[in-house]
Design a protein around this motif. Structure first.
Motif, PDB file in Angstrom:
ATOM      1  N   UNK A 127     -18.861   9.625  -5.574  1.00 43.25           N
ATOM      2  CA  UNK A 127     -19.198   8.496  -6.458  1.00 43.25           C
ATOM      3  C   UNK A 127     -20.663   8.610  -6.889  1.00 43.25           C
ATOM      4  N   UNK A 128     -20.918   8.248  -8.132  1.00 41.24           N
ATOM      5  CA  UNK A 128     -22.273   8.204  -8.685  1.00 41.24           C
ATOM      6  C   UNK A 128     -22.502   6.778  -9.192  1.00 41.24           C
ATOM      7  N   UNK A 129     -23.524   6.145  -8.652  1.00 39.61           N
ATOM      8  CA  UNK A 129     -23.776   4.743  -9.000  1.00 39.61           C
ATOM      9  C   UNK A 129     -24.847   4.643 -10.080  1.00 39.61           C
ATOM     10  N   UNK A 130     -24.528   3.928 -11.155  1.00 39.73           N
ATOM     11  CA  UNK A 130     -25.477   3.711 -12.260  1.00 39.73           C
ATOM     12  C   UNK A 130     -25.443   2.231 -12.623  1.00 39.73           C
ATOM     13  N   UNK A 131     -26.354   1.848 -13.481  1.00 36.49           N
ATOM     14  CA  UNK A 131     -26.392   0.463 -13.971  1.00 36.49           C
ATOM     15  C   UNK A 131     -26.089   0.467 -15.467  1.00 36.49           C
ATOM     16  N   UNK A 136     -25.487  10.625 -26.826  1.00 31.18           N
ATOM     17  CA  UNK A 136     -26.082  10.588 -25.485  1.00 31.18           C
ATOM     18  C   UNK A 136     -26.560   9.177 -25.170  1.00 31.18           C
ATOM     19  N   UNK A 137     -26.674   8.915 -23.870  1.00 31.06           N
ATOM     20  CA  UNK A 137     -27.221   7.629 -23.403  1.00 31.06           C
ATOM     21  C   UNK A 137     -27.985   7.885 -22.116  1.00 31.06           C
ATOM     22  N   UNK A 138     -28.961   7.044 -21.870  1.00 35.85           N
ATOM     23  CA  UNK A 138     -29.752   7.150 -20.640  1.00 35.85           C
ATOM     24  C   UNK A 138     -29.393   5.983 -19.738  1.00 35.85           C
ATOM     25  N   UNK A 139     -28.881   6.290 -18.547  1.00 35.91           N
ATOM     26  CA  UNK A 139     -28.459   5.255 -17.598  1.00 35.91           C
ATOM     27  C   UNK A 139     -29.363   5.299 -16.374  1.00 35.91           C
ATOM     28  N   UNK A 140     -29.698   4.118 -15.873  1.00 40.49           N
ATOM     29  CA  UNK A 140     -30.510   4.037 -14.665  1.00 40.49           C
ATOM     30  C   UNK A 140     -29.616   4.271 -13.449  1.00 40.49           C
ATOM     31  N   UNK A 141     -30.042   5.186 -12.606  1.00 36.37           N
ATOM     32  CA  UNK A 141     -29.254   5.487 -11.414  1.00 36.37           C
ATOM     33  C   UNK A 141     -29.603   4.518 -10.295  1.00 36.37           C
ATOM     34  N   UNK A 142     -28.771   4.533  -9.257  1.00 34.89           N
ATOM     35  CA  UNK A 142     -28.996   3.629  -8.123  1.00 34.89           C
ATOM     36  C   UNK A 142     -30.277   3.980  -7.378  1.00 34.89           C
ATOM     37  N   UNK A 155     -25.279  -4.300 -14.789  1.00 38.81           N
ATOM     38  CA  UNK A 155     -24.300  -4.318 -13.696  1.00 38.81           C
ATOM     39  C   UNK A 155     -24.311  -2.986 -12.957  1.00 38.81           C
ATOM     40  N   UNK A 156     -24.108  -3.070 -11.669  1.00 37.97           N
ATOM     41  CA  UNK A 156     -24.045  -1.872 -10.835  1.00 37.97           C
ATOM     42  C   UNK A 156     -22.624  -1.305 -10.879  1.00 37.97           C
ATOM     43  N   UNK A 157     -22.482  -0.084 -11.392  1.00 35.15           N
ATOM     44  CA  UNK A 157     -21.171   0.515 -11.613  1.00 35.15           C
ATOM     45  C   UNK A 157     -21.088   1.840 -10.857  1.00 35.15           C
ATOM     46  N   UNK A 158     -20.003   2.016 -10.124  1.00 31.48           N
ATOM     47  CA  UNK A 158     -19.790   3.267  -9.391  1.00 31.48           C
ATOM     48  C   UNK A 158     -18.793   4.127 -10.172  1.00 31.48           C
ATOM     49  N   UNK A 159     -19.264   5.305 -10.560  1.00 31.96           N
ATOM     50  CA  UNK A 159     -18.436   6.229 -11.337  1.00 31.96           C
ATOM     51  C   UNK A 159     -17.893   7.313 -10.418  1.00 31.96           C
ATOM     52  N   UNK A 160     -16.613   7.551 -10.515  1.00 32.93           N
ATOM     53  CA  UNK A 160     -15.970   8.581  -9.682  1.00 32.93           C
ATOM     54  C   UNK A 160     -15.986   9.918 -10.421  1.00 32.93           C
TER      55      UNK A 160
END
Length: 645
Positions: free
Chosen positions: A419-423, A360-366, A427-432
């Protein structure tokens, strides 16, 4: 009459008839304490999260804790508001004879209404002051208890007591005044002569507003049942309905309570009426004092419906997740490693064909929050955990792509193709969203990404490894046990792991139930005793008159106990009906596509019912003893004394 003069008069009337308002004072006092404690718990989470040195993992746990405390506060606030409003209403209803006499000697409806509101203001001021002080004094002990009970390992920082005091006092006082305001309007409309008549037989017909509220609340339940019958009720919605609908149904039932509850109580008494005259006396009393009967049944109905529905919902949800695990888990062995090195050793064992290591990992959302994502090798997870897509395709789960669960789609409103945007690494990354997964909370999380999205060091192993052997499962289990010797790791067969996970889920549910229902249940117990004692006090004159007509003291005592049993039994009957109906909703929704075992928590359900009955009977007995202590003996009531009463 000026307001200060009216308040002074109200203070004098409260002092002279303090027994009548004692029960309302107790209900409001503990209601304020309950609300103050829930506000303190929520505030402590925010105060602790803002402390320097709190890690991201700790903040995630605090967010979960805040969600649980939020639900607990909602349940507790409902119980407090419901009981306080009901108690103040029936305390005023019990004084109709006195209010009728006031009308006879010239008091106007406006003066009666202002007098009642003034009395409620005096009682509310005293109860909120004492309740606020008591809530502030109990706050450190409650925060210590939260940690001692294992609900959290963090030291929760106590927030400023003024916030809890302000919220609890204003809420409690407002509800008390609203409860009296409704009853005062009804009392003020009574003509003097009619008021005397109504003091003997209470009116049970609900008002138009009450009928409208009851129709809305019960209509919502009927619409939900219709959707469930049609087979269109998602499991998540069914669980939410089991949490939220009991409150609405209880409000709807209590709007028509004086018309319904006494009649149901009389039906419960019917099999025993011909065998014992005390039962007949109790039946006639609960039918005549309709509002008192409904008010005493109110806390029993509320706690049995809310607690029962929640117990069934959580139990059926655990059954559902267990069934999901059995349906999807393909790996015959599961390793629960106590450290990452042990997990890596298990995965590298030569007898293992496929090792699906949970990471698991914890990602910061937009939006600024954090999202917990599960990192998988899609091929290994499909082979070991039955990972599959019900919409979209797992073949697209690589790179900047993400798969989400059905529950997450319903909750977040983000579905396939969105799209779900995380960092990631700043970097700001948009995941489809490339796939929607069936729910399986014990096997994978709501958000799943491929292992090529994040650096290898970004994920953290949970310690669970799903294992597919190269050949014989028993040989692989023996080999893994040798590999993991000297650690606290365990190698489990799939069925054993599922059973252990299910048991762990139920234990977690029990802790959650203690948090959610503990304060509300304690307050409901106080409310049941309080309401029964108030009702016993209001029925004192009837008991004396019954003795005057020839009943012996033993019959009067048995009648009082039967009244408590019939009233409490009616509350339990209605609460049980709500529990069964909402439990059926949850059961139908979760087992529509997947057969699941049925586990009914009989012991907690029966414990709730038995506790309510015991409290009501004990309070009724205590009420009889109180009458003796105040010189109203049950063994020698002369006609003259009864006539004066």
């Amino acid at each position: 009459m000026p307001t200060p003069a009216m308040l002074a008069l109200a203070r004098q009337t409260v002092r002279s008839s303090w027994r009548g308002y004692l029960g309302a004072f107790v209900a409001l006092l503990f209601g304020v304490v309950l609300i103050a404690i829930t506000v303190t718990l929520i505030g402590s989470v925010d105060a602790t999260a803002g402390q320097p040195g709190v890690t991201a993992a700790q903040r995630a746990k605090l967010d979960d804790l805040a969600a649980v405390f939020g639900m607990m506060s909602a349940v507790s606030a409902f119980m407090a508001l419901f009981v306080v409003g009901s108690t103040f209403g029936f305390v005023v209803a019990g004084r109709r004879r006195e209010l009728g006499l006031l009308r006879l000697i010239g008091a106007t409806p406006r003066q009666v209404r202002r007098l009642l509101l003034g009395e409620a203001t005096v009682v509310a001021a005293a109860a909120t002051t004492v309740g606020g002080l008591l809530g502030a004094a109990l706050a450190p002990a409650v925060l210590w208890l939260v940690r001692a009970a294992g609900i959290t390992t963090l030291d929760l920082k106590a927030p400023s007591p003024w916030t809890a005091w302000a919220v609890a006092a204003s809420t409690g006082a407002t509800v008390a005044l609203l409860g009296v305001w409704r009853s005062s309007r009804r009392a003020a409309r009574i003509a003097p002569g009619a008021a005397l008549r109504e003091a003997a037989v209470e009116r049970t017909r609900p008002s138009i507003v009450q009928i409208a509220i009851a129709t809305l609340c019960l209509g919502t339940l009927a619409a939900t049942v219709a959707v469930a019958v049609a087979g269109d009720l998602p499991p998540l919605f069914a669980v939410l309905a089991s949490i939220l609908l009991p409150e609405a149904v209880v409000i709807g039932l209590m709007c028509v309570g004086p018309a319904v509850i006494p009649r149901l109580a009389a039906l419960l008494a019917r099999p025993f009426v011909g065998r014992d005259v005390a039962v007949r006396m109790a039946r006639d009393e609960v039918r005549a004092a309709a509002r008192t009967t409904a008010a005493i049944a109110a806390p029993v109905l509320a706690i049995s419906a809310i607690a029962g529905s929640l117990l069934l919902a959580l139990s059926f949800t655990a059954d559902w997740t267990t069934a999901l695990n059995r349906a999807q888990l393909h790996a015959p062995l599961v390793v629960e490693a106590d450290n990452p090195a042990a997990a890596a050793s298990a995965a590298a064992d030569e007898t293992v064909a496929t090792a699906d290591v949970r990471r698991e990992a914890s990602l910061r959302s937009d939006a600024g929050g954090r999202e917990q994502v599960e990192i998988v090798d899609p091929a290994a997870a499909s082979a070991a955990r039955g990972l599959r897509a019900i919409r979209g395709s797992l073949d697209d789960l690589h790179g900047r792509a993400i798969a989400v669960s059905e529950t997450w789609v319903s909750d977040a409103g983000t579905g396939l193709g969105d799209k779900l945007t995380v960092r990631i690494a700043g970097d700001r990354v948009r995941l489809r969203v490339v796939a929607v997964l069936p729910d399986a909370p014990d096997l994978y999380g709501d958000l799943v990404v491929a292992d090529d999205l994040l650096p290898a060091a970004a994920g953290k192993a949970t310690g669970t490894v799903f294992v597919i052997p190269r050949a014989d499962a028993a040989a692989t289990r023996d080999s893994l046990q040798r590999t993991l010797a000297g650690t606290d790791s365990r190698v489990l067969d799939a069925d054993d792991w599922i059973d252990a996970t299910g048991e762990q889920t139920r234990q977690g549910n029990n802790v959650g139930l203690v948090i959610l229902l503990g304060p509300a249940g304690l307050y409901a117990a106080i409310a049941i005793v309080n309401a029964t004692l108030i009702g016993a006090s209001q029925r004192r004159r009837q008991g004396e008159l019954v003795q005057l007509l020839g009943a012996d003291p033993i019959q009067v005592r048995r009648a009082a106990v039967w009244q408590a049993v019939l009233t409490c039994g009616t509350g339990l009957l209605l609460g049980g009906a709500i529990t069964v109906l909402l439990g059926w909703l949850v059961r139908r929704a979760i087992s529509a596509d997947l057969p699941a075992p049925l586990t009914i928590p009989w012991l907690p359900l029966l414990s709730i019912a038995a506790t309510c009955v015991l409290l009501a009977v004990a309070a009724a007995a205590a009420g009889l003893r109180t009458r003796k202590e105040h010189g109203v003996t049950l063994t020698a009531v002369s006609p003259a004394a009864a006539g004066k009463a």
